[in-house]
Design a protein around this motif. Structure first.
Motif, PDB file in Angstrom:
ATOM      1  N   CYS A   1     -48.325 -79.844 -73.834  1.00  0.00           N
ATOM      2  CA  CYS A   1     -47.768 -80.388 -72.602  1.00  0.00           C
ATOM      3  C   CYS A   1     -46.266 -80.578 -72.753  1.00  0.00           C
ATOM      4  O   CYS A   1     -45.790 -80.999 -73.808  1.00  0.00           O
ATOM      5  CB  CYS A   1     -48.453 -81.741 -72.337  1.00  0.00           C
TER       6      CYS A   1
ATOM      7  N   VAL B   1     -42.777 -81.594 -69.911  1.00  0.00           N
ATOM      8  CA  VAL B   1     -42.361 -81.741 -68.513  1.00  0.00           C
ATOM      9  C   VAL B   1     -41.608 -80.505 -68.037  1.00  0.00           C
ATOM     10  O   VAL B   1     -41.550 -80.234 -66.837  1.00  0.00           O
ATOM     11  CB  VAL B   1     -41.458 -82.985 -68.315  1.00  0.00           C
TER      12      VAL B   1
ATOM     13  N   SER C   1     -49.912 -77.845 -69.773  1.00  0.00           N
ATOM     14  CA  SER C   1     -49.779 -78.783 -68.660  1.00  0.00           C
ATOM     15  C   SER C   1     -48.363 -79.337 -68.655  1.00  0.00           C
ATOM     16  O   SER C   1     -47.708 -79.395 -69.696  1.00  0.00           O
ATOM     17  CB  SER C   1     -50.786 -79.930 -68.844  1.00  0.00           C
ATOM     18  N   THR C   2     -47.899 -79.743 -67.481  1.00  0.00           N
ATOM     19  CA  THR C   2     -46.596 -80.410 -67.432  1.00  0.00           C
ATOM     20  C   THR C   2     -46.785 -81.916 -67.263  1.00  0.00           C
ATOM     21  O   THR C   2     -45.820 -82.647 -67.088  1.00  0.00           O
ATOM     22  CB  THR C   2     -45.726 -79.884 -66.267  1.00  0.00           C
ATOM     23  N   ASN C   3     -48.005 -82.361 -67.348  1.00  0.00           N
ATOM     24  CA  ASN C   3     -48.293 -83.769 -67.107  1.00  0.00           C
ATOM     25  C   ASN C   3     -49.006 -84.373 -68.318  1.00  0.00           C
ATOM     26  O   ASN C   3     -50.156 -84.037 -68.600  1.00  0.00           O
ATOM     27  CB  ASN C   3     -49.161 -83.881 -65.852  1.00  0.00           C
ATOM     28  N   ALA C   4     -48.321 -85.277 -68.989  1.00  0.00           N
ATOM     29  CA  ALA C   4     -48.900 -85.876 -70.196  1.00  0.00           C
ATOM     30  C   ALA C   4     -50.220 -86.561 -69.878  1.00  0.00           C
ATOM     31  O   ALA C   4     -51.128 -86.620 -70.716  1.00  0.00           O
ATOM     32  CB  ALA C   4     -47.925 -86.877 -70.814  1.00  0.00           C
ATOM     33  N   ALA C   5     -50.356 -87.074 -68.656  1.00  0.00           N
ATOM     34  CA  ALA C   5     -51.576 -87.797 -68.282  1.00  0.00           C
ATOM     35  C   ALA C   5     -52.803 -86.901 -68.419  1.00  0.00           C
ATOM     36  O   ALA C   5     -53.901 -87.377 -68.740  1.00  0.00           O
ATOM     37  CB  ALA C   5     -51.454 -88.326 -66.847  1.00  0.00           C
ATOM     38  N   ASP C   6     -52.624 -85.612 -68.180  1.00  0.00           N
ATOM     39  CA  ASP C   6     -53.757 -84.683 -68.337  1.00  0.00           C
ATOM     40  C   ASP C   6     -54.312 -84.739 -69.757  1.00  0.00           C
ATOM     41  O   ASP C   6     -55.512 -84.758 -69.967  1.00  0.00           O
ATOM     42  CB  ASP C   6     -53.317 -83.236 -68.054  1.00  0.00           C
TER      43      ASP C   6
ATOM     44  N   THR D   1     -42.178 -86.524 -78.061  1.00  0.00           N
ATOM     45  CA  THR D   1     -41.267 -86.724 -76.925  1.00  0.00           C
ATOM     46  C   THR D   1     -40.091 -87.595 -77.371  1.00  0.00           C
ATOM     47  O   THR D   1     -40.084 -88.101 -78.492  1.00  0.00           O
ATOM     48  CB  THR D   1     -42.040 -87.453 -75.805  1.00  0.00           C
TER      49      THR D   1
ATOM     50  N   SER E   1     -40.132 -92.929 -74.973  1.00  0.00           N
ATOM     51  CA  SER E   1     -41.474 -92.808 -74.393  1.00  0.00           C
ATOM     52  C   SER E   1     -42.585 -92.987 -75.424  1.00  0.00           C
ATOM     53  O   SER E   1     -43.764 -92.948 -75.062  1.00  0.00           O
ATOM     54  CB  SER E   1     -41.616 -91.449 -73.716  1.00  0.00           C
TER      55      SER E   1
END
Lengths: 345, 345, 345, 345
Positions: free
Chosen positions: B32, B34, B52-57, B71, B75
């Motif tokens: 992942c 952003v 993915s571009t979304n860490a939440a995934d 990161t 963060s």
């Protein structure tokens, strides 16, 4: 001819004698040591010098213009004061004195009597330091930003002084010689691992303009390192006395003056890049010969010598502040006042 | 197979990816970032990994056992906390967090959920440090007395963290790894010469048993030095990453244990003597391969890894204390409490 | 007491004088130099020594047991022969003579009269070489396979001898001291770039058992290198006089004795691996003090000294062979016979 | 786009592949190795390249413009000849061929067909050598006087070629690149201590204008040294690949051009003086990227590349002459004719 007497003829005295005698306008006229055994060889080696086991003889002698004092540190103040009082110029082993109050009194005394007072901060006369001083003076390094000196080895333990007064004082003197002013605060840590005297010491010096300095001095490391990094905004110098072919090296800063490196961009371009390195040619004169010449010239011209009262006093103040800081567990101390500097959070 | 996802695919992420994939019991299952541009090459290079571009995934994915977080430092806390909360083991770039309070919360969280939490203190896995740690553990150096680490170079300026959190943290972690405990006090000096972030820092650490440590970290020196001296009562080690053939050297102390060197006598015999020097053979494994193996083993065994919560938290406390000391003008700070330590003279 | 006279009091004579006088069983009884100016300081420095500008005085003197000859190389043969003829033991500056025929005559003469004849091959008495010789003798390096010595610097140009007789001779002597036998053939290349004398020379020595040696000697390089690699089947030694802390280092061969490395396999495992490195502790005695002690002991015991006739003659033969090879454009020469060695293809 | 195929995908092939693919005007179109296992990863890593276990496929393919040949040395001649015959430009691992006759045939063939033929003498593209070549070309070193290259390490034993063709060839190529001409004679000594192949070799090269060169190459030394001294009348360069911060250093000759140092006088003044040393900044491009760029540019411009036929042939001649000299016990060999050079005394 300048007529000089040497007080103290242990390890350093004979070395001083050789260098004093080599100067064309100096006559070594007297040598003194409390231990007569040390004077045994003097007659053969320096037939022109009278000998004595009593320092008072030399202090009072009307046939001497100057005294070189190479006794243990504890006696520097007393002997120097006596010599000045008798109108003699004085070259004294480092440190000038072991507390600022004593050093001040000597400085005042010499000033009042217009006598030359010089501390034997030998490293100030070493070719790499002379070159460094020129480079700093002409702005070649830019604005000084960081200074780090490591002086570690095994041995030459001292029981009369700790490692601050014995080794760190060298680096304090070199740094003072380069910047010509005192730090705003000094903090230190020191421990006595082996004997009674502190034998491992770390010092941190903060200057008003942002220059930070760190010194590491010890007798306890079975590896010899003598390395000083002098970092400026334009160039960084590395003085390493154990790199015979390149004792002084200059590293070009890869950054343009004032360039403010943004994170991702410049970082990638810069990487850990190395610019041009230069090891300037150094003069090859022995430091003590240069020091003796400076002493003689200063006496003849009636001027303040390198390693003279002003800088020697600053050096004593800084070392004294470091000692106090170490005793206070590392609280920074202002060397001008000797007082702890505690910012209130 | 341990299914691992990487969050953050800038400079360090791809290096982690290579090392994770090389482990026989790891499957790199997701990557992942952003910035979609950074993910462009992933499909070709790691066809088995989803992107993915979304860490939440990744944090929420039921198909991942562990996350490697690479990161920016700011963060780390947020992402690590989220990952732990979702039952994932975490390997996080150093530092674990940028304040002790956050680090504590992560440590508690991991402990409560019995998850492995590991900080990527890469140098702990470098062959010279592994050997050093063995030597210290087996008493080969004797009692540690002094530690001095210099980590200077030009570049890799950071705008998100200062040089304490970026470089000094490496040496704090190595020292912590060797001694396994926190110093009684930390003092520091730091200046921002070039940009907004402190870019020159000196730290002094005092341990209860007399061990003193000094660290020098900067991005501003156009000469690269990476040298650590670890001085013990029996031997002194010198770790120099730029001496390819002899990255670790051991110097025999010439002094017998407990020998108290009297001034004149021993001094003369010792001089600046050098004893035997030994450069032990080092293993040749890449540090990150060792680190990945440690992560996998710790997860499989349910044990605390090297660079695990206990030591990572101490490291954060020490760096935080250094930051506070620097802001207080150098007053020593107790890393256990974060309070200034001011002895009363 | 051994009564010694020094013939030649230029650069080396005073150094010899100091070391001779420091020996408890030596009396420096006479000093001679053709230049009276050089004798000026003798009376003050060595009041016990008579002075003369005529070597014949010392050669004939009944009050001397031994002569130390420190004159230009061209006069070594004549003066040494004269001294031996008058029953005096001789220590002569290297080289013993500048051709093998002369050297042989001196050796015969000394043998017939049972006099000690010793060449001042100072490096044989340097601590790293003494340690090396022990290591080779005890088999610690295994079978010697390769030897490479570099002795380059700027200056000390000589007009009386070329760089073979001035510098390469040192390394020929050290190698001879280690292996105690002559090479089967010597080839050389030499050029006179600056003056009349060859100032750059490369030598190759082939020993019957497969040992190969290469020497590089020059006055013309503005970088000082003094490095000798001694490679054996078990260990390799590196003697570097400009690495003050580690003048002698030993590298473990990573290969088991007799292991025949097959290409792909072992190669990958070995890579460019580095084994353990060790810098043994060296004695700290000055080479000349050791040499004087050896001279005195050999005279007292009536035995052949280190750097005695046997080895000194081999050294002269090898240097002479190298000179001849260089003149022949590099054709190998057998030092035992002085004849070119031309294999027929 | 230049369509390139790689023949041989062992150790070097994949490295070439990476560098070829990184060039914007190159397409890696085919990869070949006799061992199908080595081709396993190609599809994933270079999906655009076809694979084959038969070199003939690539040699004959109409879809390739050039071949990079990275097979064992023995096959270089055969494969290169076949590729040229099929109209393909060729980049071939060093050496171009293992005898001068073969190399000549390749050079003629390439010339007749106007194809680019280039040997992968990688070191010619290393930043220190590129800088050295500039310095020599612009006369900065003055007239070259002496050259000494040491390339020793443990391992990477080869069973297909000896250490002359494997290691010494690098230094022969660098020297040839700097001076652009062949020596008048080459002599060598080589021994096979461990296996069948010569594993220790010393070479001496004599150039018509007085330049002397010495090379030392071995696989048998458990210490890694890669050091080349290039001595000129004005400056001396030292290239040391293991000094990361100062891979190339320049030492000022302390002597004025033409100054003929008389013995006593100048000698004393010069002593072993060291002048200024400078480590010039080097470009940071990977050597193979530079080499690929040179290959592509030469093909596009139809010009002879660096490491092209002329110099590659000279390199083969010199190594062949060294081999012959070693077999003849060290008799010098003229590389132009392959004949022994025996001066008649």
């Amino acid at each position: 001819m300048l007529r000089v007497g040497i007080v103290g003829f242990g390890y350093w005295g004979p070395i001083l004698a050789r260098n004093l005698r080599a100067h064309p306008r100096v006559r070594l006229a007297a040598v003194c040591d409390v231990d007569p055994a040390r004077l045994a060889g003097v007659a053969a080696a320096c037939p022109e010098a009278s000998v004595s086991t009593n320092a008072a003889d030399l202090v009072a002698s009307p046939d001497l213009d100057a005294l070189a004092i190479a006794t243990p540190a504890a006696s520097h103040f007393r002997l120097t004061l006596a010599a000045l009082s008798q109108g003699k110029h004085v070259l004294v082993e480092k440190p000038l004195a072991t507390c600022a109050a004593d050093a001040e009194r000597l400085v005042e005394n010499a000033a009042r009597r217009r006598l030359v007072l010089m501390t034997d901060h030998t490293f100030l006369f070493a070719p790499p330091v002379r070159r460094l001083a020129e480079l700093v003076a002409e702005g070649s390094l830019g604005e000084l930003q960081q200074y780090s000196a490591v002086r570690v080895a095994l041995g030459r333990f001292r029981s009369d002084v700790d490692v601050l007064w014995d080794l760190a004082v060298h680096d304090v003197a070199v740094l003072d010689h380069l910047v010509g002013r005192m730090p705003a605060s000094v903090s230190a840590a020191g421990v006595a691992h082996r004997g009674e005297q502190v034998d491992v010491a770390f010092l941190t010096l903060r200057f008003p303009d942002g220059l930070l300095a760190s010194l590491h001095a010890t007798w306890l490391a079975p590896v010899k390192i003598r390395r000083t990094l002098v970092g400026g905004s334009r160039r960084t110098a590395l003085w390493d006395d154990l790199e015979p072919a390149e004792r002084l090296r200059l590293f070009e800063s890869g950054l343009a003056e004032g360039e403010a490196p943004a994170d991702e961009d410049l970082q990638r371009r810069i990487g850990y890049r190395t610019g041009e390195v230069r090891a300037p040619r150094l003069e090859e004169r022995e430091p003590l010969a240069t020091m003796v010449a400076e002493l003689v010239d200063a006496i003849e011209a009636g001027r303040e010598p390198i390693a003279g009262p002003t800088s020697s006093l600053r050096v004593v103040r800084v070392v004294e502040a470091a000692e106090r800081s170490a005793r206070l567990g590392g609280v920074p101390v202002d060397p001008a006042t000797g007082a702890p500097v505690v910012a209130h959070p």
